[in-house]
Design a protein around this motif. Structure first.
Motif, PDB file in Angstrom:
ATOM      1  N   ALA A  78      68.232  27.265  65.894  1.00 20.66           N
ATOM      2  CA  ALA A  78      67.585  27.441  67.145  1.00 20.66           C
ATOM      3  C   ALA A  78      66.804  25.864  67.710  1.00 20.66           C
ATOM      4  O   ALA A  78      66.676  25.707  68.683  1.00 20.66           O
ATOM      5  CB  ALA A  78      66.371  28.356  66.923  1.00 20.66           C
ATOM      6  N   VAL A  79      66.140  25.219  66.463  1.00 20.13           N
ATOM      7  CA  VAL A  79      65.609  24.073  66.524  1.00 20.13           C
ATOM      8  C   VAL A  79      66.753  23.074  66.927  1.00 20.13           C
ATOM      9  O   VAL A  79      66.168  22.299  67.960  1.00 20.13           O
ATOM     10  CB  VAL A  79      64.879  23.723  65.179  1.00 20.13           C
ATOM     11  CG1 VAL A  79      64.285  22.171  65.433  1.00 20.13           C
ATOM     12  CG2 VAL A  79      63.804  24.565  64.950  1.00 20.13           C
ATOM     13  N   LEU A  80      67.982  23.099  66.555  1.00 16.18           N
ATOM     14  CA  LEU A  80      68.899  22.007  66.838  1.00 16.18           C
ATOM     15  C   LEU A  80      69.353  22.194  68.180  1.00 16.18           C
ATOM     16  O   LEU A  80      69.446  21.312  69.308  1.00 16.18           O
ATOM     17  CB  LEU A  80      70.042  22.446  65.838  1.00 16.18           C
ATOM     18  CG  LEU A  80      71.116  21.231  66.191  1.00 16.18           C
ATOM     19  CD1 LEU A  80      70.675  19.891  65.774  1.00 16.18           C
ATOM     20  CD2 LEU A  80      72.270  21.931  65.464  1.00 16.18           C
ATOM     21  N   PHE A  84      68.879  19.806  71.621  1.00 15.27           N
ATOM     22  CA  PHE A  84      70.022  19.617  72.341  1.00 15.27           C
ATOM     23  C   PHE A  84      69.564  19.588  73.869  1.00 15.27           C
ATOM     24  O   PHE A  84      70.054  19.068  74.598  1.00 15.27           O
ATOM     25  CB  PHE A  84      71.217  20.370  72.150  1.00 15.27           C
ATOM     26  CG  PHE A  84      71.974  20.092  70.845  1.00 15.27           C
ATOM     27  CD1 PHE A  84      71.901  18.778  70.242  1.00 15.27           C
ATOM     28  CD2 PHE A  84      72.757  21.043  70.255  1.00 15.27           C
ATOM     29  CE1 PHE A  84      72.627  18.550  69.220  1.00 15.27           C
ATOM     30  CE2 PHE A  84      73.399  20.733  69.020  1.00 15.27           C
ATOM     31  CZ  PHE A  84      73.379  19.382  68.494  1.00 15.27           C
ATOM     32  N   THR A  85      68.919  20.911  74.183  1.00 14.68           N
ATOM     33  CA  THR A  85      68.494  21.028  75.659  1.00 14.68           C
ATOM     34  C   THR A  85      67.622  20.069  76.098  1.00 14.68           C
ATOM     35  O   THR A  85      67.838  19.445  77.045  1.00 14.68           O
ATOM     36  CB  THR A  85      67.986  22.409  75.398  1.00 14.68           C
ATOM     37  OG1 THR A  85      68.638  23.343  75.100  1.00 14.68           O
ATOM     38  CG2 THR A  85      67.483  22.816  76.986  1.00 14.68           C
ATOM     39  N   GLY A  86      66.657  19.632  75.251  1.00 10.65           N
ATOM     40  CA  GLY A  86      65.683  18.632  75.721  1.00 10.65           C
ATOM     41  C   GLY A  86      66.387  17.170  75.859  1.00 10.65           C
ATOM     42  O   GLY A  86      66.060  16.608  76.917  1.00 10.65           O
ATOM     43  N   TYR A  87      67.444  16.956  74.904  1.00 14.09           N
ATOM     44  CA  TYR A  87      68.110  15.687  75.121  1.00 14.09           C
ATOM     45  C   TYR A  87      68.940  15.648  76.512  1.00 14.09           C
ATOM     46  O   TYR A  87      68.853  14.463  77.209  1.00 14.09           O
ATOM     47  CB  TYR A  87      68.819  15.615  73.799  1.00 14.09           C
ATOM     48  CG  TYR A  87      69.918  14.431  73.926  1.00 14.09           C
ATOM     49  CD1 TYR A  87      69.606  13.052  74.048  1.00 14.09           C
ATOM     50  CD2 TYR A  87      71.443  14.729  74.167  1.00 14.09           C
ATOM     51  CE1 TYR A  87      70.600  12.055  74.166  1.00 14.09           C
ATOM     52  CE2 TYR A  87      72.429  13.744  74.442  1.00 14.09           C
ATOM     53  CZ  TYR A  87      71.949  12.585  74.018  1.00 14.09           C
ATOM     54  OH  TYR A  87      72.886  11.687  74.507  1.00 14.09           O
ATOM     55  N   LEU A  88      69.637  16.784  76.780  1.00 19.59           N
ATOM     56  CA  LEU A  88      70.381  16.673  77.867  1.00 19.59           C
ATOM     57  C   LEU A  88      69.716  16.689  79.120  1.00 19.59           C
ATOM     58  O   LEU A  88      70.070  16.042  80.110  1.00 19.59           O
ATOM     59  CB  LEU A  88      71.363  17.785  77.954  1.00 19.59           C
ATOM     60  CG  LEU A  88      72.469  18.048  76.820  1.00 19.59           C
ATOM     61  CD1 LEU A  88      73.502  19.209  76.976  1.00 19.59           C
ATOM     62  CD2 LEU A  88      73.074  16.634  76.735  1.00 19.59           C
ATOM     63  N   THR A 118      73.606  24.719  76.220  1.00 22.69           N
ATOM     64  CA  THR A 118      72.573  24.669  75.105  1.00 22.69           C
ATOM     65  C   THR A 118      71.636  25.641  75.605  1.00 22.69           C
ATOM     66  O   THR A 118      71.175  26.108  74.395  1.00 22.69           O
ATOM     67  CB  THR A 118      72.091  23.027  75.286  1.00 22.69           C
ATOM     68  OG1 THR A 118      71.556  23.154  76.522  1.00 22.69           O
ATOM     69  CG2 THR A 118      73.000  22.021  75.238  1.00 22.69           C
ATOM     70  N   VAL A 119      71.296  26.188  76.593  1.00 19.79           N
ATOM     71  CA  VAL A 119      70.285  27.016  76.866  1.00 19.79           C
ATOM     72  C   VAL A 119      71.070  28.439  76.065  1.00 19.79           C
ATOM     73  O   VAL A 119      70.269  29.125  75.556  1.00 19.79           O
ATOM     74  CB  VAL A 119      70.089  27.392  78.126  1.00 19.79           C
ATOM     75  CG1 VAL A 119      69.099  28.546  78.477  1.00 19.79           C
ATOM     76  CG2 VAL A 119      69.198  26.129  78.773  1.00 19.79           C
ATOM     77  N   ALA A 153      82.078  32.864  77.665  1.00 24.82           N
ATOM     78  CA  ALA A 153      80.943  31.986  78.381  1.00 24.82           C
ATOM     79  C   ALA A 153      80.755  30.692  77.895  1.00 24.82           C
ATOM     80  O   ALA A 153      80.501  29.681  78.888  1.00 24.82           O
ATOM     81  CB  ALA A 153      79.723  32.969  78.377  1.00 24.82           C
ATOM     82  N   PHE A 154      80.750  30.549  76.912  1.00 24.71           N
ATOM     83  CA  PHE A 154      80.558  29.080  76.236  1.00 24.71           C
ATOM     84  C   PHE A 154      81.713  28.193  76.688  1.00 24.71           C
ATOM     85  O   PHE A 154      81.756  27.076  77.128  1.00 24.71           O
ATOM     86  CB  PHE A 154      80.547  28.952  74.768  1.00 24.71           C
ATOM     87  CG  PHE A 154      79.310  29.123  74.101  1.00 24.71           C
ATOM     88  CD1 PHE A 154      78.486  28.101  74.052  1.00 24.71           C
ATOM     89  CD2 PHE A 154      79.094  30.539  73.395  1.00 24.71           C
ATOM     90  CE1 PHE A 154      76.977  28.371  73.759  1.00 24.71           C
ATOM     91  CE2 PHE A 154      77.601  30.648  72.987  1.00 24.71           C
ATOM     92  CZ  PHE A 154      76.652  29.590  72.912  1.00 24.71           C
TER      93      PHE A 154
END
Length: 275
Positions: A78-80, A84-88, A118-119, A153-154
């Protein structure tokens, strides 16, 4: 009960996704320079950081896939995923031309689909933190069906995979529905086709409708078909040009604009000006 089983199954899906994602980051040496990492950590540290992320993904993936089942594994995932979400989002805002660098070697810029993926990964990881059992203890057909839907979905959110499923479907739909289906060889360079296309009355007739550069192209015997995304009367559409290999005159190029959803022909100029 069913919700707990679904939660317990999430580490299997997350582990496989992270293992797949980590492979590209560890193996490929030139992908880092196309991402936002050079801007974020500096050019000299971009490649090591990229490989390090891949290694972290692999470690978390193996921890999720192998027994025993610990909550800390899902928390780490979850942290990873949150990172990823913040980075993108950062890459989308600060370096809009940078590629995602998430899966594969695609050079496509970060888009909403990549952020949505990522979400979704974050949501599945958060669900996994509530699991009480390991994924190997789940044998329900319904849970497997949920995993298959999640995997689909992915895939749909992965622009890197479009060439394996979305483009062939679009190509098939156009071949079945649009009125220019015909024939083509692979001997003509795409740049030469594009030059002829840009000089054609057909291109001038629909230029105001186009919303992209060349999106896809394919040959069928004596013809090359070239598609662009377009809009017609506010509707998503695809403009398909037919460029003959044997006739080099601009007037020989034909075009049809078809509805993106139904494949219905929306516009097909029949009398094209030659000037």
């Amino acid at each position: 009960m069913f919700a707990h089983q679904v939660a317990a199954a999430q580490p299997l899906l997350i582990g496989l996704l992270l293992l797949w994602s980590s492979y590209g980051k560890v193996v490929r040496r030139d992908s880092a320079e196309r991402t936002a990492l050079p801007r974020l950590v500096g050019e000299t540290r971009a490649a090591p950081a990229y490989h390090a992320v891949g290694a972290i993904e692999a470690v978390i993936a193996l921890a999720l896939l192998l027994p025993p089942a610990w909550t800390i594994e899902a928390v780490a995932a979850a942290v990873l995923a949150g990172g990823f979400t913040g980075y993108l989002i950062y890459a989308k805002i600060v370096v809009p031309d940078a590629s995602c660098g998430c899966i594969g070697s695609s050079a496509k810029p970060v888009g909403r689909r990549a952020i949505g993926r990522t979400v979704l990964l974050l949501a599945t990881a958060l669900a996994a933190t509530t699991a009480d059992d390991g994924w190997w203890s789940i044998g329900s057909v319904a849970v497997v069906a949920v995993l298959v839907l999640e995997a689909a979905a992915f895939v749909m959110l992965s622009a890197e995979l479009d060439r394996y499923w979305l483009l062939p479907l679009r190509r098939l739909r156009v071949e079945i529905t649009h009125p220019l289906a015909g024939t083509a060889t692979n001997d003509v360079p795409l740049a030469a086709t594009q030059r002829r296309l840009l000089l054609s009355p057909a291109y001038r007739a629909v230029n105001g409708l186009l919303r992209s550069d060349i999106h896809d192209y394919w040959d069928d015997e004596d013809w090359r078909f070239v598609s662009y995304t377009a809009r017609y009367d506010g509707r998503p559409a695809t403009a398909v040009f037919a460029v003959p290999h044997q006739d080099s005159t601009p007037e020989a190029v034909r075009v049809a604009v078809v509805d993106e959803t139904s494949g219905q022909t929306l516009y097909r100029p029949t009398l094209l000006a030659t000037a």
